[in-house]
Design a protein around this motif. Structure first.
Motif, mmCIF file in Angstrom:
data_model
loop_
_atom_site.group_PDB
_atom_site.id
_atom_site.type_symbol
_atom_site.label_atom_id
_atom_site.label_comp_id
_atom_site.label_asym_id
_atom_site.label_seq_id
_atom_site.Cartn_x
_atom_site.Cartn_y
_atom_site.Cartn_z
ATOM 1 N N ALA A 236 15.640 -91.197 -25.054
ATOM 2 C CA ALA A 236 16.095 -92.584 -24.953
ATOM 3 C C ALA A 236 17.447 -92.759 -25.638
ATOM 4 O O ALA A 236 18.309 -93.500 -25.157
ATOM 5 N N GLY A 237 17.644 -92.080 -26.762
ATOM 6 C CA GLY A 237 18.931 -92.150 -27.453
ATOM 7 C C GLY A 237 20.057 -91.574 -26.626
ATOM 8 O O GLY A 237 21.170 -92.122 -26.594
ATOM 9 N N VAL A 238 19.791 -90.465 -25.933
ATOM 10 C CA VAL A 238 20.812 -89.869 -25.069
ATOM 11 C C VAL A 238 21.157 -90.814 -23.918
ATOM 12 O O VAL A 238 22.326 -90.991 -23.566
ATOM 13 N N MET A 239 20.140 -91.444 -23.346
ATOM 14 C CA MET A 239 20.371 -92.339 -22.210
ATOM 15 C C MET A 239 21.062 -93.626 -22.633
ATOM 16 O O MET A 239 21.900 -94.152 -21.897
ATOM 17 N N GLN A 240 20.731 -94.135 -23.831
ATOM 18 C CA GLN A 240 21.268 -95.419 -24.269
ATOM 19 C C GLN A 240 22.591 -95.284 -24.991
ATOM 20 O O GLN A 240 23.481 -96.126 -24.855
ATOM 21 N N GLY A 241 22.745 -94.233 -25.785
ATOM 22 C CA GLY A 241 24.010 -93.987 -26.463
ATOM 23 C C GLY A 241 24.265 -94.842 -27.680
ATOM 24 O O GLY A 241 25.311 -94.753 -28.298
ATOM 25 N N GLY A 242 23.343 -95.700 -28.061
ATOM 26 C CA GLY A 242 23.510 -96.570 -29.216
ATOM 27 C C GLY A 242 22.233 -97.332 -29.482
ATOM 28 O O GLY A 242 21.178 -97.041 -28.904
ATOM 29 N N THR A 243 22.309 -98.323 -30.347
ATOM 30 C CA THR A 243 21.114 -99.097 -30.682
ATOM 31 C C THR A 243 20.744 -100.082 -29.582
ATOM 32 O O THR A 243 19.587 -100.483 -29.461
ATOM 33 N N THR A 244 21.708 -100.494 -28.755
ATOM 34 C CA THR A 244 21.454 -101.421 -27.650
ATOM 35 C C THR A 244 22.220 -100.954 -26.421
ATOM 36 O O THR A 244 23.123 -100.115 -26.510
ATOM 37 N N LEU A 245 21.855 -101.517 -25.258
ATOM 38 C CA LEU A 245 22.604 -101.235 -24.048
ATOM 39 C C LEU A 245 24.007 -101.820 -24.184
ATOM 40 O O LEU A 245 24.169 -102.985 -24.524
ATOM 41 N N GLY A 246 25.006 -100.991 -23.919
ATOM 42 C CA GLY A 246 26.381 -101.460 -24.054
ATOM 43 C C GLY A 246 27.350 -100.496 -23.413
ATOM 44 O O GLY A 246 27.017 -99.811 -22.431
ATOM 45 N N SER A 247 28.547 -100.407 -23.983
ATOM 46 C CA SER A 247 29.612 -99.597 -23.394
ATOM 47 C C SER A 247 29.223 -98.134 -23.274
ATOM 48 O O SER A 247 29.478 -97.497 -22.238
ATOM 49 N N LEU A 248 28.613 -97.575 -24.332
ATOM 50 C CA LEU A 248 28.233 -96.161 -24.283
ATOM 51 C C LEU A 248 27.178 -95.908 -23.221
ATOM 52 O O LEU A 248 27.214 -94.890 -22.528
ATOM 53 N N THR A 249 26.231 -96.821 -23.088
ATOM 54 C CA THR A 249 25.197 -96.660 -22.066
ATOM 55 C C THR A 249 25.824 -96.613 -20.682
ATOM 56 O O THR A 249 25.539 -95.722 -19.872
ATOM 57 N N LEU A 250 26.668 -97.598 -20.396
ATOM 58 C CA LEU A 250 27.294 -97.670 -19.080
ATOM 59 C C LEU A 250 28.155 -96.439 -18.811
ATOM 60 O O LEU A 250 28.135 -95.880 -17.704
#
Length: 528
Positions: free
Chosen positions: A168-182
């Motif tokens: 989930a951390g790899v897919m999300q890239g941070g604590t919330t959905l945001g720039s890294l996730t996209l």
């Protein structure tokens, strides 16, 4: 034109193009090869269309939460044939899933996965997973409500599997959905998955040519025929028909774009595309600690059996009736997927249709013409007309501003009487702005529907929710007509205490005109 022949001879001596052409087009096919064997070519054509349209879309798409949504709207509204381009890509995803499943079922029905084609089958299963990976990773890119919340569900599902928090951390890239996730999902969609797709398509085609196609179930007498022109003609006709159907979809139907992603909207009910709807519905039957059964165990068993199929069914018999376990198993799984998809589609809420205007959005269009609004939001005014405003603030900020427009930072004080609009009207304006930003065309409503929408937007939305918009302190009115008839609704709206002495809803009999009362009663009674 002797020089043309000379050039071709020279080019062939350097590249071997005539040998390559002969190898590609003169492949001998066994007798009895019919129209069912065009499914692979159709799938390859659709993948090519998807690749080309995807490349063109990247010329305009901006992979950031601030601009992703507007860049998709720009493609659809400003780019020449942009709506058709996105339609080809959007509907092409569904066409590819259907074509891949049909191709797989054809292979299973004809037993084409048997010796010596086991590895060919395995590469095909991997390609099916890559195609589903494309569909999944493309979800988030528009950055609309559906994209945001469906991706949230996907990441939460990933947490229930092995190494869940890490994945989930790899897919999300941070604590919330945001720039890294996209950015990560965009990179997977345009770099990683295309590379995997091309590699496995090449491997699949190589293995198919190496072992040849399986041919008809029963041997057919006669000599083999070359691929060109006999079977190439069938492939061309089939691909032309499917592409014509795809481009018709792209021209006739507008590819959906929901409202811009709103992380604060706890009322939004996410629904994935139809090809993932069965898995989403399956989650409902395995709540709490049983959730991994629906997210990992059952799908994992199905995928594992697909990989092992050539080794579990290694007998020489190819006729489907002589393989009852395989035929029955696929029929059972297919029926389960169809039933779950139907149940999931049946439960999809009305506000999921982005082309449909909600009552609050219809009311907001009228409320936005109020003098309080147009005194500033007009051509040449201090603010753009509301219909042209691309709000970047959250709904709470917008509602507060509508109720107290004189405050630069809304929410600093209690809105004074008469300074702005009511809470229900503010919610209606926000619903209207969200619909306009989603690119929805002008709604077509009857005068009675328009009058009912204005009542809902002016009074009811303070407490009641309808089509996912409004308050939450009173019963949802989305399907009010399924439990109450028109007579009851009229009595209740006119004077609730006459129906229930303990009712805390105010009476509207003296507030609404007879025409407004009739319109809202008939409208709610019809919502079943």
């Amino acid at each position: 034109m002797r020089w043309v022949g000379g050039f071709i001879d020279w080019f062939d001596s350097r590249t071997g193009i005539r040998t390559a052409r002969k190898h590609l087009l003169d492949e001998p096919l066994p007798p009895g090869v019919g129209w069912w064997f065009v499914t692979g070519s159709i799938l390859l054509m659709l993948l090519t269309v998807q690749l080309i349209t995807g490349v063109v879309l990247t010329f305009y798409y901006v992979p950031s939460p601030e601009f992703a949504y507007d860049s998709v709207r720009y493609i659809m509204e400003r780019v020449t044939f942009g709506r058709v381009l996105r339609g080809l890509h959007f509907f092409g995803a569904s066409f590819i899933v259907v074509a891949a499943v049909i191709h797989m079922l054809r292979v299973v029905a004809l037993g084409s996965y048997k010796k010596p084609r086991e590895v060919t089958w395995i590469t095909g299963v991997v390609l099916l997973l890559v195609i589903l990976g494309f569909a999944l990773s493309g979800y988030l890119l528009p950055w609309d409500q559906k994209a945001y919340w469906a991706t949230t569900v996907t990441i939460n599902i990933a947490k229930s599997g092995p190494f869940g928090e890490y994945m989930a951390g790899v897919m999300q890239g941070g604590t919330t959905l945001g720039s890294l996730t996209l950015l990560r999902w965009y990179a997977a969609h345009v770099f990683l998955l295309p590379g995997a797709l091309i590699a496995f398509v090449v491997a699949h085609l190589y293995l198919m040519r190496r072992h040849g196609i399986s041919g008809a179930l029963k041997p057919v007498a006669g000599p083999s025929k070359p691929f060109y022109p006999y079977h190439a003609f069938k492939d061309t006709i089939a691909m032309a028909v499917v592409f014509s159907l795809l481009i018709t979809f792209a021209i006739v139907f507008r590819p959906p774009l929901d409202a811009i992603a709103d992380p604060t909207d706890a009322n939004y009910i996410p629904r994935p595309e139809w090809y993932f709807l069965s898995l989403f519905q399956l989650l409902k039957y395995f709540p709490g600690p049983l959730e991994p059964l629906a997210t990992m165990v059952i799908p994992g068993l199905v995928v594992g059996l697909l990989f092992l199929l050539p080794f579990l069914d290694s007998r020489a018999d190819r006729h489907p009736m002589k393989r009852p376990l395989v035929t029955g198993g696929f029929a059972l799984i297919g029926a389960g997927i169809i039933v779950l998809t139907y149940l999931g589609y049946k439960d999809t809420p009305a506000h999921e249709d982005p082309a449909r205007w909600t009552p609050l959005a219809i009311a907001g269009r009228d409320v936005s013409q109020n003098q309080v609004c147009v005194s500033c939001h007009r051509p040449g005014g201090s603010g753009n007309p509301i219909a042209e405003t691309r709000a970047r603030k959250d709904p709470e900020w917008l509602i507060s501003h509508v109720r107290d427009p004189q405050v630069i930072a809304p929410g600093l004080r209690q809105p004074p009487d008469g300074a702005g609009l009511g809470f229900s009207q503010a919610q209606a304006i926000v619903a209207y702005m969200r619909k306009v930003r989603a690119g929805g065309g002008e709604p077509t409503v009857t005068p009675d529907e328009h009058a009912a929408a204005l009542v809902l937007g002016s009074y009811c939305a303070v407490c009641h929710m309808i089509d996912g918009e409004g308050g939450s302190s009173a019963p949802d009115l989305t399907r009010a007509g399924s439990t109450r008839d028109a007579q009851w609704l009229r009595e209740w709206i006119t004077d609730p205490t006459a129906v229930d002495p303990f009712a805390n809803m105010p009476a509207f009999g003296g507030v609404l005109t007879p025409e407004q009362l009739t319109a809202i009663v008939n409208y709610l009674a019809a919502r079943k």
